[in-house]
Design a protein around this motif. Structure first.
Motif, PDB file in Angstrom:
ATOM      1  N   ARG A   1       8.321 -88.035 -16.739  1.00 47.06           N
ATOM      2  CA  ARG A   1       7.718 -88.127 -15.416  1.00 47.06           C
ATOM      3  C   ARG A   1       6.196 -88.232 -15.520  1.00 47.06           C
ATOM      4  NH1 ARG A   1      10.039 -86.181 -10.778  1.00 47.06           N
ATOM      5  NH2 ARG A   1      11.944 -86.778 -11.863  1.00 47.06           N
TER       6      ARG A   1
ATOM      7  N   LYS B   1       3.660 -91.244 -14.207  1.00 49.76           N
ATOM      8  CA  LYS B   1       2.465 -91.000 -13.397  1.00 49.76           C
ATOM      9  C   LYS B   1       1.263 -91.711 -13.994  1.00 49.76           C
ATOM     10  CE  LYS B   1      -0.389 -87.283 -11.510  1.00 49.76           C
ATOM     11  NZ  LYS B   1      -0.605 -85.812 -11.444  1.00 49.76           N
TER      12      LYS B   1
ATOM     13  N   VAL C   1       1.569 -95.393 -13.211  1.00 47.47           N
ATOM     14  CA  VAL C   1       1.257 -95.656 -11.804  1.00 47.47           C
ATOM     15  C   VAL C   1      -0.252 -95.630 -11.577  1.00 47.47           C
ATOM     16  CG1 VAL C   1       1.477 -94.762  -9.462  1.00 47.47           C
ATOM     17  CG2 VAL C   1       3.482 -94.852 -10.956  1.00 47.47           C
TER      18      VAL C   1
ATOM     19  N   THR D   1       4.442 -95.934  -3.351  1.00 50.55           N
ATOM     20  CA  THR D   1       4.635 -94.489  -3.509  1.00 50.55           C
ATOM     21  C   THR D   1       3.443 -93.731  -2.953  1.00 50.55           C
ATOM     22  OG1 THR D   1       5.016 -92.732  -5.134  1.00 50.55           O
ATOM     23  CG2 THR D   1       3.696 -94.568  -5.877  1.00 50.55           C
TER      24      THR D   1
ATOM     25  N   SER E   1       9.722 -92.114  -4.241  1.00 55.38           N
ATOM     26  CA  SER E   1       9.057 -91.014  -4.944  1.00 55.38           C
ATOM     27  C   SER E   1       8.844 -91.389  -6.399  1.00 55.38           C
ATOM     28  CB  SER E   1       9.898 -89.740  -4.856  1.00 55.38           C
ATOM     29  OG  SER E   1      11.111 -89.910  -5.577  1.00 55.38           O
ATOM     30  N   LEU E   2       8.051 -90.591  -7.076  1.00 55.45           N
ATOM     31  CA  LEU E   2       7.794 -90.850  -8.494  1.00 55.45           C
ATOM     32  C   LEU E   2       9.089 -90.774  -9.297  1.00 55.45           C
ATOM     33  CD1 LEU E   2       5.129 -91.498  -9.935  1.00 55.45           C
ATOM     34  CD2 LEU E   2       5.042 -89.124 -10.684  1.00 55.45           C
TER      35      LEU E   2
ATOM     36  N   GLN F   1      10.850 -93.649 -11.622  1.00 58.26           N
ATOM     37  CA  GLN F   1      11.237 -93.348 -12.995  1.00 58.26           C
ATOM     38  C   GLN F   1      12.679 -93.779 -13.267  1.00 58.26           C
ATOM     39  OE1 GLN F   1      11.245 -89.196 -13.956  1.00 58.26           O
ATOM     40  NE2 GLN F   1      11.363 -89.539 -16.164  1.00 58.26           N
TER      41      GLN F   1
END
Length: 680
Positions: free
Chosen positions: A485, A489, A492, A507, A512-513, A517
């Motif tokens: 995760r 991030k 992103v 997002t 969502s993150l 994923q």
């Protein structure tokens, strides 16, 4: 100022060379002699103020320039002494000061100064520079290995590692240059002696033979000028020699030399007190003057009362005291830290450590770093740092690749061998084995038989390449497991810097993150590169407005990437080898698609699944014999469910849709699967 320096230094060096051939007036010579003395004093003072030798890295070149300048001034002064019998007021004043009315005394003092510089300081500095250069070069491999170990362990980043490598290289270059610079100083001392002898002998000859001077007048005149000239050149030479000795004997420190000297000599009161008592005790010896020793002894005893003795400090205890947040060895925090699982580890047996040790020619760490760059360019995944460590419990020649704390693969790499891959290796001695990535027949043969193995038609691979290739295959097969995760991030944020609108729309407004994923995991599981994150995020934004179904998101991304998905399977001559499905059989598969919580699946009976697998396997075996890498092509509606089934039984066969076929490639069909058998 910088532009002036760039111009002034070359002009100065050229001017020094010109001084060797162009006569100088006595007034200009006085100015240059004064500058030479002050500049040498400045170099000495700077060498005493630095904290480590590399802080004065220009010193070797400066020694050469200073030596050349002294020789040029010697030549200019010799020209004036022999031609005019006068070389300026500086040389005349130094001659009167040293000789002091006695030629013999003056010559003896000059010779003593020369011996001090040549025999004591110059020789000592040269020897220290030679030993320092040798030890520094010998220590380079170990220092480089320590830097690589810290980098792979994650203690430093790539920028810090590059800086430390540069410092190690600069240190080796500096001590090597100092070894050569000390020879300049030694040669300068020899040249000064020779020039002084020439001045004495030549001056006597010119004074008596050309100028008709009486022998006593010639001796008086030219000896004064010669000694003055020699002294003016020897004082700067002595300063430079002293600076050279200070530089090569200086160890790295946090303070300048004066601070370290006072701090270390006065660290304990007892030695100073004993020295003062010994000076007072010398007053008891009959015949010795008592006043000097009384003054010296009293001064030392006074100093011992003023010194503040520093207590011995346990640095480890001090560090522990200064770091109150550092957990105790048995504390829950320390246990949790030891429990931390590294995403990717490479464990090697004791006899494989040489592959990691750069001092012994090991290049495994460099290859692992190159592998990280290669995987990032191929898949878009920046794999975590590979922690490399030795394990004495492993059998000899064995290595283990750990993935998230679980052994993912293991292999052997016997010392002194190379891996020969081929079908006709019966005539070569060695241990038969199987190539760990492609499962090809191979044999570990002695390294000295590498040439014979190549002549036998085998592909020869060294041990480091075997381990690196095996590690690369494990990474590719488990790429999704390495994308955490936090990694998503970072990706992103990287896109946000260049395309902020794309990320802001996606997002957290639409996905969502964690959902992003999941999509990236699904793409990596199917061997799709995630390098083009901008197009991936744009496709997700459009699809997520309608539905956040995982298969729908993945198919939308694949449609956006298009031919980029099939491009890795295109041969260099622009051919794409495909396996297709019979239209009727594909319609049966489409009717068998069923949605589930984990995505679409095919609800087929065992006979149909067996027919599908046997048909694909037969065509894959034919492709292997032709050394081809085909893909299975089907309609977009059935692709996700079919790929999920094929990955379980034939993981090396990729499934793509018709929309993902490269438009520039020439399509060549290897066969059609109809549910009963494969048709060529």
């Amino acid at each position: 100022m910088g532009k002036l320096t760039k111009v002034a230094v070359p002009i100065g060096v050229v001017s020094i060379v010109l001084m060797l051939v162009v006569p100088l007036p006595a007034a200009v010579l006085d100015l240059l002699l004064g500058f030479n003395i002050v500049a040498s004093l400045l170099i000495l003072l700077v060498s005493m103020q630095i904290k480590r030798p590399l802080d004065f890295a220009v010193f070797p070149s400066l020694v050469l320039i200073a030596t050349l300048m002294r020789l040029a001034l010697n030549v200019s002064s010799t020209r004036l002494v022999l031609s005019d019998g006068y070389a300026g007021k500086v040389i005349e004043a130094f001659g009167h000061f040293v000789i002091g009315g006695s030629l013999i005394v003056g010559l003896v003092i000059f010779v003593i100064l020369t011996i001090i510089q040549f025999v004591v300081i110059t020789n000592g500095a040269g020897r220290v520079a030679e030993v320092g250069a040798r030890f520094t070069l010998d220590a380079m491999p170990g220092k480089q290995m320590a830097i690589d170990a810290d980098l792979n362990a994650g203690l430093i980043n790539e920028t810090q590692a590059r800086k430390r490598r540069q410092e190690v290289t600069s240190e080796a270059d500096f001590y090597g240059s100092m070894d050569g610079a000390s020879k300049f100083v030694k040669g300068d001392a020899i040249a000064a002696i020779i020039i002084t002898m020439i001045n004495l002998i030549g001056g006597f000859a010119i004074g008596i033979m050309q100028k008709g001077m009486a022998p006593a007048d010639a001796v008086s005149t030219y000896s004064l000028l010669t000694v003055g000239d020699g002294l003016v050149s020897q004082i700067p030479a002595l300063l430079i020699s002293t600076a050279t000795g200070l530089i090569v004997t200086r160890s790295a420190s946090s303070s300048d030399m004066g601070t370290d000297l006072l701090d270390q000599l006065g660290r304990n009161k007892q030695p100073v007190r004993i020295a003062g008592g010994a000076a007072l005790a010398l007053c008891l010896i009959p015949g010795l003057p008592k006043l000097p020793f009384l003054v010296i002894g009293g001064l030392f005893l006074f100093l011992s009362t003023r010194l503040t003795e520093k207590p011995d400090v346990d640095e480890e205890a001090l560090a522990a005291a200064q770091a109150p947040d550092e957990p105790q060895p048995d504390s829950p925090e320390a246990i949790v830290e030891r429990m931390r699982v590294d995403p990717l580890e490479l464990e090697v047996a004791f006899d494989l450590v040489e592959l990691v040790d750069t001092a012994r020619g090991g290049d495994l760490l460099d290859r692992v770093k190159a592998l990280r760059r290669k995987v990032a360019m191929e898949t878009g995944l920046v794999i975590p740092l590979v922690r490399t460590r030795d394990n004495l419990d492993l059998p000899g020649s064995q290595y283990v690749i750990w993935l998230n704390g679980v052994p993912a693969a293991r292999g052997n790499s016997p010392a002194g061998t190379v891996l020969a891959i081929g079908d006709h290796l019966e005539g070569l001695p060695g241990k038969p084995t199987t190539e760990p990535v492609f499962g090809l027949a191979a044999k570990w043969v002695p390294a000295e038989l590498q040439r014979q193995a190549e002549m036998a038609g085998a592909t020869v691979v060294d041990r480091s390449s075997v381990i690196t290739t095996h590690l690369a295959e494990v990474v590719r097969q488990n790429a999704s497991a390495l994308l955490g995760r936090e990694d998503v991030k970072v990706l992103v944020e990287m896109v946000r810097r260049s395309h902020p609108a794309v990320v802001e729309e996606l997002t957290p407004a639409l996905l969502s993150l964690g959902e992003v994923q999941r999509v990236l995991h699904a793409l990596l599981d199917e061997g799709v590169s995630i390098r083009d994150l901008v197009r991936i995020f744009e496709a997700l934004s459009l699809r997520a407005k309608k539905s956040t179904d995982l298969d729908g998101l993945v198919e939308a991304v694949r449609a956006a990437l298009g031919g980029a998905i099939s491009q890795p399977y295109v041969t260099p001559d622009e051919r794409l080898h495909v396996i297709t499905l019979d239209p009727a059989f594909e319609q049966r598969l489409l009717e068998a698609v069923r949605p589930t919580e984990n995505g679409q699946v095919l609800a087929l009976d065992g006979h149909t699944v067996d027919s599908l697998v046997r048909g694909c396997t037969e065509l894959l075996d034919q492709a292997d014999r032709l050394n081809l890498s085909p893909v299975l092509v089907c309609s977009p509606q059935v692709r996700a469910a079919l790929s999920r089934l094929v990955r379980q039984v034939l993981p090396r066969l990729s499934v793509i849709s018709y929309n993902e076929v490269s438009r520039t490639a020439q399509i060549e069909s290897l066969g059609v699967v109809n549910g009963a058998f494969a048709v060529r």
